[in-house]
Design a protein around this motif. Sequence first.
Motif, PDB file in Angstrom:
ATOM      1  N   LEU A  62      50.830  37.148  40.518  1.00 60.67           N
ATOM      2  CA  LEU A  62      51.810  38.126  40.062  1.00 60.67           C
ATOM      3  C   LEU A  62      51.701  38.363  38.634  1.00 60.67           C
ATOM      4  CD1 LEU A  62      55.045  36.305  41.836  1.00 60.67           C
ATOM      5  CD2 LEU A  62      53.710  38.468  42.501  1.00 60.67           C
ATOM      6  N   THR A  63      51.538  37.282  37.936  1.00 57.97           N
ATOM      7  CA  THR A  63      51.151  37.640  36.368  1.00 57.97           C
ATOM      8  C   THR A  63      50.119  38.706  36.153  1.00 57.97           C
ATOM      9  OG1 THR A  63      52.063  35.529  35.977  1.00 57.97           O
ATOM     10  CG2 THR A  63      50.722  36.777  34.175  1.00 57.97           C
ATOM     11  N   ALA A  64      48.744  38.455  36.810  1.00 60.48           N
ATOM     12  CA  ALA A  64      47.658  39.252  36.825  1.00 60.48           C
ATOM     13  C   ALA A  64      48.203  40.856  37.101  1.00 60.48           C
ATOM     14  CB  ALA A  64      46.861  38.947  37.541  1.00 60.48           C
ATOM     15  N   GLY A  65      48.852  40.782  38.379  1.00 59.37           N
ATOM     16  CA  GLY A  65      49.447  42.126  38.917  1.00 59.37           C
ATOM     17  C   GLY A  65      50.075  42.996  37.711  1.00 59.37           C
ATOM     18  N   SER A  66      51.176  42.237  37.184  1.00 62.64           N
ATOM     19  CA  SER A  66      51.856  42.788  36.081  1.00 62.64           C
ATOM     20  C   SER A  66      51.411  43.256  34.771  1.00 62.64           C
ATOM     21  CB  SER A  66      53.142  41.703  35.714  1.00 62.64           C
ATOM     22  OG  SER A  66      54.031  42.144  34.806  1.00 62.64           O
ATOM     23  N   LEU A  67      50.160  42.299  34.519  1.00 67.56           N
ATOM     24  CA  LEU A  67      49.564  42.807  33.348  1.00 67.56           C
ATOM     25  C   LEU A  67      48.809  44.087  33.463  1.00 67.56           C
ATOM     26  CD1 LEU A  67      48.289  39.132  31.849  1.00 67.56           C
ATOM     27  CD2 LEU A  67      49.867  40.606  31.135  1.00 67.56           C
ATOM     28  N   SER A  68      47.854  44.270  34.741  1.00 63.81           N
ATOM     29  CA  SER A  68      47.376  45.196  34.997  1.00 63.81           C
ATOM     30  C   SER A  68      48.176  46.661  35.207  1.00 63.81           C
ATOM     31  CB  SER A  68      46.684  45.302  36.600  1.00 63.81           C
ATOM     32  OG  SER A  68      47.619  45.189  37.555  1.00 63.81           O
ATOM     33  N   ASP A  69      49.285  46.508  35.310  1.00 66.64           N
ATOM     34  CA  ASP A  69      50.125  47.569  35.358  1.00 66.64           C
ATOM     35  C   ASP A  69      50.547  48.142  33.925  1.00 66.64           C
ATOM     36  OD1 ASP A  69      50.733  48.353  38.192  1.00 66.64           O
ATOM     37  OD2 ASP A  69      52.460  47.003  38.225  1.00 66.64           O
ATOM     38  N   ARG A  70      50.445  47.160  32.972  1.00 67.36           N
ATOM     39  CA  ARG A  70      50.768  47.384  31.602  1.00 67.36           C
ATOM     40  C   ARG A  70      49.620  47.863  30.749  1.00 67.36           C
ATOM     41  NH1 ARG A  70      54.437  46.460  27.573  1.00 67.36           N
ATOM     42  NH2 ARG A  70      53.704  45.788  25.586  1.00 67.36           N
ATOM     43  N   TYR A  71      48.434  47.037  30.988  1.00 62.47           N
ATOM     44  CA  TYR A  71      47.241  47.154  30.167  1.00 62.47           C
ATOM     45  C   TYR A  71      46.140  47.969  30.795  1.00 62.47           C
ATOM     46  CZ  TYR A  71      49.609  43.914  27.371  1.00 62.47           C
ATOM     47  OH  TYR A  71      50.621  43.076  26.476  1.00 62.47           O
ATOM     48  N   GLY A  72      46.189  48.424  32.106  1.00 66.00           N
ATOM     49  CA  GLY A  72      45.126  48.846  32.872  1.00 66.00           C
ATOM     50  C   GLY A  72      44.449  48.247  33.915  1.00 66.00           C
ATOM     51  N   ARG A  73      44.573  48.768  34.958  1.00 68.12           N
ATOM     52  CA  ARG A  73      43.929  48.226  36.304  1.00 68.12           C
ATOM     53  C   ARG A  73      42.616  48.011  36.206  1.00 68.12           C
ATOM     54  NH1 ARG A  73      48.302  52.200  38.338  1.00 68.12           N
ATOM     55  NH2 ARG A  73      50.199  50.981  37.996  1.00 68.12           N
ATOM     56  N   ARG A  74      41.766  49.048  35.971  1.00 70.43           N
ATOM     57  CA  ARG A  74      40.281  48.794  36.000  1.00 70.43           C
ATOM     58  C   ARG A  74      40.003  47.816  34.942  1.00 70.43           C
ATOM     59  NH1 ARG A  74      36.331  53.677  33.668  1.00 70.43           N
ATOM     60  NH2 ARG A  74      37.403  52.592  31.627  1.00 70.43           N
ATOM     61  N   LYS A  75      40.521  47.738  33.658  1.00 69.95           N
ATOM     62  CA  LYS A  75      40.058  46.900  32.696  1.00 69.95           C
ATOM     63  C   LYS A  75      40.425  45.402  32.907  1.00 69.95           C
ATOM     64  CE  LYS A  75      41.692  47.693  28.802  1.00 69.95           C
ATOM     65  NZ  LYS A  75      42.787  48.017  27.530  1.00 69.95           N
ATOM     66  N   LEU A  76      41.556  45.131  33.832  1.00 71.37           N
ATOM     67  CA  LEU A  76      41.739  43.775  34.156  1.00 71.37           C
ATOM     68  C   LEU A  76      41.059  43.426  35.335  1.00 71.37           C
ATOM     69  CD1 LEU A  76      44.133  41.620  33.646  1.00 71.37           C
ATOM     70  CD2 LEU A  76      44.349  43.643  32.605  1.00 71.37           C
ATOM     71  N   MET A  77      40.533  44.198  36.260  1.00 66.80           N
ATOM     72  CA  MET A  77      39.501  44.045  37.406  1.00 66.80           C
ATOM     73  C   MET A  77      38.321  43.884  36.557  1.00 66.80           C
ATOM     74  SD  MET A  77      38.800  46.135  40.769  1.00 66.80           S
ATOM     75  CE  MET A  77      37.342  47.138  40.382  1.00 66.80           C
ATOM     76  N   VAL A  78      37.901  44.423  35.940  1.00 62.93           N
ATOM     77  CA  VAL A  78      36.409  44.245  35.264  1.00 62.93           C
ATOM     78  C   VAL A  78      36.499  42.804  34.510  1.00 62.93           C
ATOM     79  CG1 VAL A  78      34.701  44.980  33.391  1.00 62.93           C
ATOM     80  CG2 VAL A  78      35.796  46.592  35.109  1.00 62.93           C
ATOM     81  N   ILE A  79      37.380  42.430  33.811  1.00 53.51           N
ATOM     82  CA  ILE A  79      37.600  41.187  33.157  1.00 53.51           C
ATOM     83  C   ILE A  79      37.346  40.183  34.019  1.00 53.51           C
ATOM     84  CG2 ILE A  79      39.040  39.558  31.726  1.00 53.51           C
ATOM     85  CD1 ILE A  79      40.055  42.453  30.286  1.00 53.51           C
ATOM     86  N   GLY A  80      38.079  40.535  35.368  1.00 57.87           N
ATOM     87  CA  GLY A  80      38.233  39.370  36.490  1.00 57.87           C
ATOM     88  C   GLY A  80      36.916  39.309  36.938  1.00 57.87           C
ATOM     89  N   LEU A  81      35.946  40.167  37.225  1.00 59.80           N
ATOM     90  CA  LEU A  81      34.749  40.328  37.862  1.00 59.80           C
ATOM     91  C   LEU A  81      33.734  39.508  36.908  1.00 59.80           C
ATOM     92  CD1 LEU A  81      34.530  43.937  39.143  1.00 59.80           C
ATOM     93  CD2 LEU A  81      34.262  41.600  40.650  1.00 59.80           C
ATOM     94  N   VAL A  82      33.795  39.847  35.461  1.00 60.50           N
ATOM     95  CA  VAL A  82      32.855  39.008  34.434  1.00 60.50           C
ATOM     96  C   VAL A  82      33.348  37.615  34.423  1.00 60.50           C
ATOM     97  CG1 VAL A  82      32.558  38.923  31.980  1.00 60.50           C
ATOM     98  CG2 VAL A  82      32.977  41.061  33.031  1.00 60.50           C
ATOM     99  N   LEU A  83      34.493  37.341  34.568  1.00 60.24           N
ATOM    100  CA  LEU A  83      34.776  35.968  34.552  1.00 60.24           C
ATOM    101  C   LEU A  83      34.425  35.053  35.933  1.00 60.24           C
ATOM    102  CD1 LEU A  83      36.351  33.483  33.104  1.00 60.24           C
ATOM    103  CD2 LEU A  83      38.420  34.278  33.959  1.00 60.24           C
ATOM    104  N   PHE A  84      34.711  35.983  37.018  1.00 59.83           N
ATOM    105  CA  PHE A  84      34.188  35.338  38.290  1.00 59.83           C
ATOM    106  C   PHE A  84      32.795  35.103  38.298  1.00 59.83           C
ATOM    107  CE2 PHE A  84      33.372  35.290  42.795  1.00 59.83           C
ATOM    108  CZ  PHE A  84      34.507  34.544  43.380  1.00 59.83           C
ATOM    109  N   GLY A  85      31.997  36.292  37.895  1.00 59.66           N
ATOM    110  CA  GLY A  85      30.376  36.078  38.084  1.00 59.66           C
ATOM    111  C   GLY A  85      29.888  34.966  37.145  1.00 59.66           C
ATOM    112  N   ALA A  86      30.738  34.910  35.788  1.00 62.23           N
ATOM    113  CA  ALA A  86      30.155  33.978  34.956  1.00 62.23           C
ATOM    114  C   ALA A  86      30.515  32.378  35.567  1.00 62.23           C
ATOM    115  CB  ALA A  86      30.725  34.069  33.453  1.00 62.23           C
ATOM    116  N   ALA A  87      31.585  32.343  35.881  1.00 62.57           N
ATOM    117  CA  ALA A  87      31.937  31.171  36.480  1.00 62.57           C
ATOM    118  C   ALA A  87      31.249  30.510  37.698  1.00 62.57           C
ATOM    119  CB  ALA A  87      33.553  31.182  36.711  1.00 62.57           C
ATOM    120  N   SER A  88      30.813  31.568  38.498  1.00 61.46           N
ATOM    121  CA  SER A  88      30.020  31.347  39.662  1.00 61.46           C
ATOM    122  C   SER A  88      28.583  30.785  39.214  1.00 61.46           C
ATOM    123  CB  SER A  88      29.946  32.727  40.541  1.00 61.46           C
ATOM    124  OG  SER A  88      31.073  32.695  41.034  1.00 61.46           O
ATOM    125  N   LEU A  89      27.947  31.609  38.102  1.00 63.90           N
ATOM    126  CA  LEU A  89      26.791  31.146  37.458  1.00 63.90           C
ATOM    127  C   LEU A  89      26.968  29.640  37.109  1.00 63.90           C
ATOM    128  CD1 LEU A  89      23.746  31.854  36.652  1.00 63.90           C
ATOM    129  CD2 LEU A  89      24.986  32.903  34.734  1.00 63.90           C
TER     130      LEU A  89
END
Length: 491
Positions: A62-89
């Motif tokens: 819920l917090t992530a959804g709210s932040l994406s509406d405020r700061y940008g959906r693509r921006k939040l998704m890309v940050i999430g992908l970077v974090l997810f990929g780095a944590a997987s590594l």
Amino acid sequence: MQPHPRRWLILIVLCLSTLVLVIDNMALTVAVPALAGDLGATSQDIQWILESYMLVFAGLLLTAGSLSDRYGRRKLMVIGLVLFGAASLAATFAADPGQLIAARVAMGVGGAMIMPNTLSILMVVFPDEAERRKAMAAGAAFAVLGLIGGPVAGGALIASLGWEAVFWINVPVALLAIVAALTLMPESKGSAAKPDPVGAVLSVIGMSALVWTINELAHGIAWIPLIVAVVALAAFIGWELRTEHPMVPLKLFRDRDFSGGSLSLTLVQIGSGGMLLVLTQYMQFVLGYTPAQAGLAFIPMVIASVAFNGLGAALGGKLGNRTTAVLGMLVMAGGFAVLGLSTPDSFVGLAVAQVVLGAGSGLAGPTAIAALMGAVPTEQAGVGSALNDTIQQAGAALGVAILGSLATSSFSSAMPATAPEAARRSVAAAVADPSLADAARHAYDAAMSTAFLGAAAGVLGAAVLALFLLRGRAVSSPSRPEAVSELASVR
């Protein structure tokens, strides 16, 4: 509002982003024995490796959804992908259970930033209702493919490369999704609103405690997390209703399509959430399938679901959300009834039941989500999508807990009273004892019937809710003029 010229390429990016999350969670289940032996993980360590991700993921949606509406959906998704990929590594280099748990927590944060934005971006780039239905159906088909394909791919990779492979595979997929998102995808955001830190903290605490409580149901009621969940979620609702700038627009539940779609999807997820767990154990411990064979045995469900996702999108536009969703749920209930009232001891019997289940889910799922998201103003697409994801995650977790508990209690009562306690509680332990193997298989037959008849009842309840709450006709989407006028720039 004009559709985005690269919308179908963007859909591929969104599907890739969803696929990486689904494959990771499903593939990890088959990696447990290998990583437990390599890292010396205890049963409690394994539980935290699996559940730490879900606790963080559910708590932050819920917090992530709210932040994406405020700061940008693509921006939040890309940050999430970077974090997810780095944590997987990082997970591939884990030398002990603690390091792997820490990596899974970081993956949960990244996953929570990715998941709500896939659907909210889809809403923005597909303003046309008919095209949006097709796009949702394609996304649902990809999710089903990952759900079933994860264990199959995971088993093959682990056999040749070790348990680390289930995390390695996330890295190139995440990199590809990041590059494609930055190249193809427009940025979009809702109207600027003041942050709601109190709501964010209460939602994180409440949802994390709720998922923790649900996951512990198989071992009894965890009273402290339950109390924390009730208090935090009650405080969250009270705060959101009276604050001037709520993080989550709870007034959405006044809309029949939103509330009807939410409640019916929850019941559907409760019915289907534990299906893979119960059916996979039946295939392996009763029918003697290997993990790879069990994964491949779900192919009929994948094919039926993909085929009927497309049909559901077409019918939803012609018959309306209510008729199509109710029809799909009734078909799903029939599939669960087939599994519950019969004993499918061959691949053909399992395939027939799975085709019925796949057809029902293909008709019902995307249609119910279309009804739910059709009630969400486009400028709140991120938090609306997060609400949808949260509802489905909670329902799936409840399904695993409820169907798992039903199967376990039924199995224990059907086992001989003279059997050891460990064998009466675990089908894996029971079939390992040659003197109890036949009794255990018959007992699990009965347990599976009980669980799936319960699932059928849950899905029938979902059909009743959809019948009375959803509107009879397909309604205009959030791309309607009054919503579009509030949409911030899509650049």
